[in-house]
Design a protein around this motif. Structure first.
Motif, PDB file in Angstrom:
ATOM      1  N   LEU A 223      -4.960   1.625  15.090  1.00 44.71           N
ATOM      2  CA  LEU A 223      -5.320   1.370  13.690  1.00 44.71           C
ATOM      3  C   LEU A 223      -5.425  -0.122  13.410  1.00 44.71           C
ATOM      4  N   LEU A 224      -4.461  -0.905  13.892  1.00 42.17           N
ATOM      5  CA  LEU A 224      -4.468  -2.343  13.632  1.00 42.17           C
ATOM      6  C   LEU A 224      -5.544  -3.060  14.431  1.00 42.17           C
ATOM      7  N   LEU A 225      -5.925  -2.503  15.581  1.00 41.21           N
ATOM      8  CA  LEU A 225      -7.049  -3.085  16.320  1.00 41.21           C
ATOM      9  C   LEU A 225      -8.362  -2.876  15.575  1.00 41.21           C
ATOM     10  N   ASN A 226      -8.510  -1.701  14.952  1.00 38.52           N
ATOM     11  CA  ASN A 226      -9.746  -1.387  14.236  1.00 38.52           C
ATOM     12  C   ASN A 226      -9.758  -1.925  12.809  1.00 38.52           C
ATOM     13  N   GLN A 227      -8.582  -1.964  12.171  1.00 41.01           N
ATOM     14  CA  GLN A 227      -8.486  -2.463  10.798  1.00 41.01           C
ATOM     15  C   GLN A 227      -7.347  -3.486  10.726  1.00 41.01           C
ATOM     16  N   PRO A 228      -7.551  -4.670  11.285  1.00 47.29           N
ATOM     17  CA  PRO A 228      -6.459  -5.647  11.337  1.00 47.29           C
ATOM     18  C   PRO A 228      -5.990  -6.119   9.964  1.00 47.29           C
ATOM     19  N   ASN A 229      -6.852  -5.959   8.948  1.00 43.99           N
ATOM     20  CA  ASN A 229      -6.474  -6.424   7.605  1.00 43.99           C
ATOM     21  C   ASN A 229      -6.047  -5.292   6.689  1.00 43.99           C
ATOM     22  N   ILE A 230      -5.690  -4.143   7.235  1.00 44.96           N
ATOM     23  CA  ILE A 230      -5.415  -2.972   6.397  1.00 44.96           C
ATOM     24  C   ILE A 230      -4.251  -3.212   5.443  1.00 44.96           C
ATOM     25  N   ARG A 231      -3.209  -3.882   5.885  1.00 46.99           N
ATOM     26  CA  ARG A 231      -2.059  -4.074   5.011  1.00 46.99           C
ATOM     27  C   ARG A 231      -2.403  -5.000   3.840  1.00 46.99           C
ATOM     28  N   THR A 232      -3.140  -6.074   4.140  1.00 49.41           N
ATOM     29  CA  THR A 232      -3.551  -6.981   3.063  1.00 49.41           C
ATOM     30  C   THR A 232      -4.487  -6.281   2.092  1.00 49.41           C
ATOM     31  N   ARG A 233      -5.427  -5.516   2.646  1.00 48.22           N
ATOM     32  CA  ARG A 233      -6.406  -4.829   1.791  1.00 48.22           C
ATOM     33  C   ARG A 233      -5.732  -3.813   0.879  1.00 48.22           C
ATOM     34  N   LEU A 234      -4.815  -3.030   1.428  1.00 49.80           N
ATOM     35  CA  LEU A 234      -4.128  -2.042   0.609  1.00 49.80           C
ATOM     36  C   LEU A 234      -3.194  -2.703  -0.405  1.00 49.80           C
ATOM     37  N   ASN A 235      -2.603  -3.816  -0.025  1.00 54.90           N
ATOM     38  CA  ASN A 235      -1.747  -4.526  -0.970  1.00 54.90           C
ATOM     39  C   ASN A 235      -2.564  -5.042  -2.152  1.00 54.90           C
ATOM     40  N   ASP A 236      -3.755  -5.581  -1.868  1.00 50.27           N
ATOM     41  CA  ASP A 236      -4.627  -6.048  -2.954  1.00 50.27           C
ATOM     42  C   ASP A 236      -5.081  -4.886  -3.831  1.00 50.27           C
ATOM     43  N   LYS A 237      -5.358  -3.743  -3.196  1.00 52.21           N
ATOM     44  CA  LYS A 237      -5.887  -2.598  -3.936  1.00 52.21           C
ATOM     45  C   LYS A 237      -4.838  -1.950  -4.820  1.00 52.21           C
ATOM     46  N   TYR A 238      -3.611  -1.805  -4.324  1.00 47.69           N
ATOM     47  CA  TYR A 238      -2.618  -1.015  -5.048  1.00 47.69           C
ATOM     48  C   TYR A 238      -1.539  -1.848  -5.735  1.00 47.69           C
ATOM     49  N   GLU A 239      -1.255  -3.043  -5.231  1.00 47.51           N
ATOM     50  CA  GLU A 239      -0.205  -3.828  -5.855  1.00 47.51           C
ATOM     51  C   GLU A 239      -0.769  -5.000  -6.650  1.00 47.51           C
ATOM     52  N   ARG A 240      -1.527  -5.850  -5.995  1.00 44.17           N
ATOM     53  CA  ARG A 240      -2.059  -7.013  -6.709  1.00 44.17           C
ATOM     54  C   ARG A 240      -3.031  -6.587  -7.807  1.00 44.17           C
ATOM     55  N   SER A 241      -3.699  -5.454  -7.613  1.00 47.10           N
ATOM     56  CA  SER A 241      -4.648  -4.983  -8.619  1.00 47.10           C
ATOM     57  C   SER A 241      -3.957  -4.635  -9.934  1.00 47.10           C
ATOM     58  N   LYS A 242      -2.636  -4.415  -9.886  1.00 49.38           N
ATOM     59  CA  LYS A 242      -1.901  -4.104 -11.118  1.00 49.38           C
ATOM     60  C   LYS A 242      -1.467  -5.374 -11.858  1.00 49.38           C
ATOM     61  N   GLY A 243      -1.618  -6.526 -11.211  1.00 46.99           N
ATOM     62  CA  GLY A 243      -1.179  -7.769 -11.828  1.00 46.99           C
ATOM     63  C   GLY A 243       0.193  -8.167 -11.322  1.00 46.99           C
ATOM     64  N   PHE A 244       0.268  -9.314 -10.644  1.00 44.26           N
ATOM     65  CA  PHE A 244       1.523  -9.761 -10.042  1.00 44.26           C
ATOM     66  C   PHE A 244       2.319 -10.540 -11.088  1.00 44.26           C
ATOM     67  N   PRO A 245       3.625 -10.365 -11.152  1.00 44.81           N
ATOM     68  CA  PRO A 245       4.399 -11.097 -12.177  1.00 44.81           C
ATOM     69  C   PRO A 245       4.406 -12.593 -11.910  1.00 44.81           C
ATOM     70  N   LEU A 246       4.430 -13.369 -12.978  1.00 45.23           N
ATOM     71  CA  LEU A 246       4.521 -14.824 -12.872  1.00 45.23           C
ATOM     72  C   LEU A 246       5.997 -15.210 -12.942  1.00 45.23           C
TER      73      LEU A 246
END
Length: 682
Positions: A223-246
């Motif tokens: 999975l990581l060989l085929n999608q090396p950025n999967i963790r960053t992409r999912l973090n942006d989609k599900y966590e950062r997309s909600k708005g990160f606290p300041l």
């Protein structure tokens, strides 16, 4: 004893062989059960039958490399999830936070699924002192909590809970001053005071399933060989997309309070990013960003207008500018400006701009803005120097391509419609696919306080996820193109031609309608002017207007004749008032029909006085005209009608009518005298 022979189909034989030599999990998708705890935000059933979340999407991608189907089993809490794993009621447990050693029967896979920071959430009125903080009993590792407490000036006592719901309920009831929890739900009551200690989430399996552990490790490798950025992409989609606290440190807060005002320049000043609206105010996506910075950080931003890159460098060197918006997120390129980029907040795609319908030559001339990032980073690597044409702005580049001086240029996709309109280069077209992507960030002056770079970097992470996209979309919905005929002709030639013909047709139709209406009105007025309304016969004005046409027609048909105006007058019946026009209505209409049928009568009209008829007549000589007139009088009843005529050659119609009227009057008087004489001698 007989022998039975039966032929086995080839496909059936192959299936039998596959059943013998292939493992069972290769013949059908293996079913594996995955445990999860609802409400943690990592893996959720947001509506019946629909799963979503960072962990869910990761697991579904992993299932393809594992060759298995996953079914998801909800658990009340992590202790129940651990018990199900121990009893083999589930096959694996992802997203187990805290210290997995609390589950001695479990082992974890080599790769981390995700990492989340720990957050300290406190009440809105939190003021420090000695406080009570909630934590969960499966022992999150929080070695830096004490450091955060020291930094923010408080001491604490931990209150342990087994269920995160119970802990949050206690917080909402103000039984706790705060609580410690992984940053999975940005939307929450209270405020985040500190972030610390990133927590790793891994897959847990039972120790007696080494084969499953090996397969999961191999699947994660693939999975990581085929999608090396999967963790960053999912973090942006599900966590950062909600708005990160300041979350600002005390030192950062003090710096902002003391500094208060920041001087800012904008590098990319073009619509829809940064431009002046109709009222002269700054607008666009970049202005929305700057407004958000003022609101979130409690500061004032003063814009410094710069006209060139050299001027920008001078202001940065003098210390006039604190940071610059809309710069490339490229450390090396910004080094010449003495700027350091923050993380990016926008990605801009560049598209090729060419003349509409023109074929690109093999060695095109390329218009580029001298010194721009895309010029040095992309264009100069694609084209040799002899094909480059340097300009001072994108507007100049568009003008060069539109005029044929250059064959191609490159510009941000969102700016293309506005640049075309700005220079009226409507013969240009842009490709739909971007050929170069540029990450955009804030550039902080290297001479500025390092805290500013840290604050702005945090603020970009805190920006509303849709801020830039919605600002760009709002500008795009404005009236980008005026209804310019040149633009329509270049981009919509068929529609433009049809529109032109339609407009011309409407104009021509309007003119024709108005002309016809005018002609009808003139005809109606003419009809009123040249017609006697009572008898519906032409009048003397009609004969005067058409005299020449009538005479030309007579000359064509009767070359040797003379034209006379004959006036027929009816005497009133006995006992009739002399001014009663109705007395002559029927006799005059009958006389008009009779006279119009004579072959020597050319035109018949109503006279100027009641009971009169005017006729344009032809005859070879006056005597013949006299005889014809006398015959018609006999037909019309001599006791009622009298007539007089006048040659038309030497007189106007009005003069001829007067002479004919005198002759008619004389004939009437002679008739009266003759009647009186006859009566006297009988």
């Amino acid at each position: 004893m007989g022998i039975i022979s039966r032929k086995i189909p080839l496909c059936t034989l192959l299936l039998l062989l596959l059943g013998i030599f292939l493992p069972a999990h290769m013949l059908a998708m293996e079913e594996l059960k995955v445990g999860y705890v609802p409400g943690t935000g990592f893996l959720e059933e947001d509506k019946p039958g629909h799963m979503r979340g960072n962990g869910y999407e990761y697991m579904e991608f992993l299932s393809g490399f594992l060759g298995a189907n996953f079914s998801y089993v909800p658990c009340v809490n992590w202790w129940e999830a651990g018990a199900k794993l121990e009893n083999h009621e589930i096959d694996m447990l992802p997203a187990m936070p805290g210290n997995y050693r609390t589950l001695p029967f479990a082992v974890r896979t080599d790769h981390v699924i995700a990492r989340f920071p720990m957050e300290l959430v406190v009440q809105d009125d939190f003021s420090g002192g000695h406080v009570h903080l909630g934590t969960l009993d499966y022992n999150y590792p929080t070695p830096n909590l004490s450091k955060a407490a020291q930094e923010h000036g408080f001491t604490y006592e931990l209150v342990t809970f087994s269920d995160p719901t119970d802990m949050k309920n206690a917080f909402d009831a103000h039984q706790l001053d705060g609580y410690v929890h992984p940053l999975l739900h940005p939307e929450k009551n209270g405020r985040v005071l500190a972030l610390f200690d990133r927590v790793s989430y891994r897959l847990l399996v039972h120790r007696d399933r080494p084969d499953l552990l090996a397969r999961l490790n191999a699947a994660q490798d693939s999975l990581l060989l085929n999608q090396p950025n999967i963790r960053t992409r999912l973090n942006d989609k599900y966590e950062r997309s909600k708005g990160f606290p300041l979350v600002l440190s005390p030192a950062e807060k003090v710096y902002l309070q003391e500094k208060k005002t920041f001087h800012v320049a904008v590098l990319m000043r073009t619509k829809p990013y940064f431009y002046r609206d109709e009222q002269g105010n700054w607008a666009g996506a970049t202005q929305a960003l700057l407004n958000q910075l003022e609101q979130d950080l409690g500061i004032t931003i003063e814009l410094e207008e710069v006209s060139s890159a050299d001027e920008l460098r001078r202001l940065i060197t003098r210390g006039t500018i604190d940071f610059v918006a809309d710069v490339p997120c490229d450390f090396s390129w910004l080094d010449s400006f003495d700027l350091t980029p923050t993380q990016s907040y926008l990605e801009i795609g560049y598209v090729p701009i060419t003349r509409h319908g023109a074929q690109r030559p093999r060695t095109p001339k390329v218009a580029a803005v001298e010194g721009n990032f895309e010029t040095t980073t992309f264009i100069m690597t694609q084209y040799p120097g002899e094909q480059m044409l340097s300009h001072n702005s994108w507007e100049e580049c568009f003008t060069a391509v539109g005029s044929g001086t250059a064959d191609i240029t490159y510009a941000p996709r969102a700016t293309v419609p506005y640049l075309m309109e700005a220079v009226s280069a409507y013969n240009l077209s842009a490709d739909t696919e971007s050929v170069f992507l540029e990450a955009i960030s804030l550039g902080v002056a290297k001479e500025a306080n390092p805290l500013l770079w840290q604050i702005l970097d945090k603020e970009i992470n805190h920006l509303p996820p849709r801020l830039m996209a919605e600002s760009l979309s709002q500008t795009a919905h404005e009236n980008v193109h005026q209804l310019n005929p040149v633009y329509l002709l270049y981009h919509y030639p068929l529609q433009a031609v049809l529109m032109i013909f339609l407009i011309m047709g409407l104009i021509a139709g309007t003119i024709y309608y108005r002309s016809r209406r005018h002609d009808r009105q003139l005809s109606e007025l003419e009809q009123l002017a040249y017609t006697d309304s009572r008898y519906q016969l032409p009048n003397l004005r009609y004969l005067e207007r058409h005299r020449e046409q009538i005479l030309r027609r007579i000359r064509r048909e009767q070359k040797s004749t003379h034209v006379f105006l004959v006036l027929f007058a009816a005497s009133p019946a006995k006992g009739t008032a002399i001014h009663d026009r109705h007395a002559w209505d029927e006799p005059l209409k009958e006389a008009a029909r009779l006279l119009a049928g004579k072959d020597w009568t050319v035109e018949t009209a109503a006279g100027t006085m009641p009971g009169e008829l005017l006729c344009l007549c032809i005859a070879d000589n006056p005597q013949m005209m006299l005889n014809l007139t006398a015959e018609s009088i006999t037909d019309l009843t001599p006791e009622v009608w009298h007539a007089g005529f006048c040659p038309l050659a030497d007189f106007s119609l009005t003069q001829a009518e007067e002479h004919a009227a005198l002759a008619c009057q004389e004939a009437r008087e002679q008739h009266i005298r003759a009647k009186l004489w006859q009566n006297a001698h009988t």
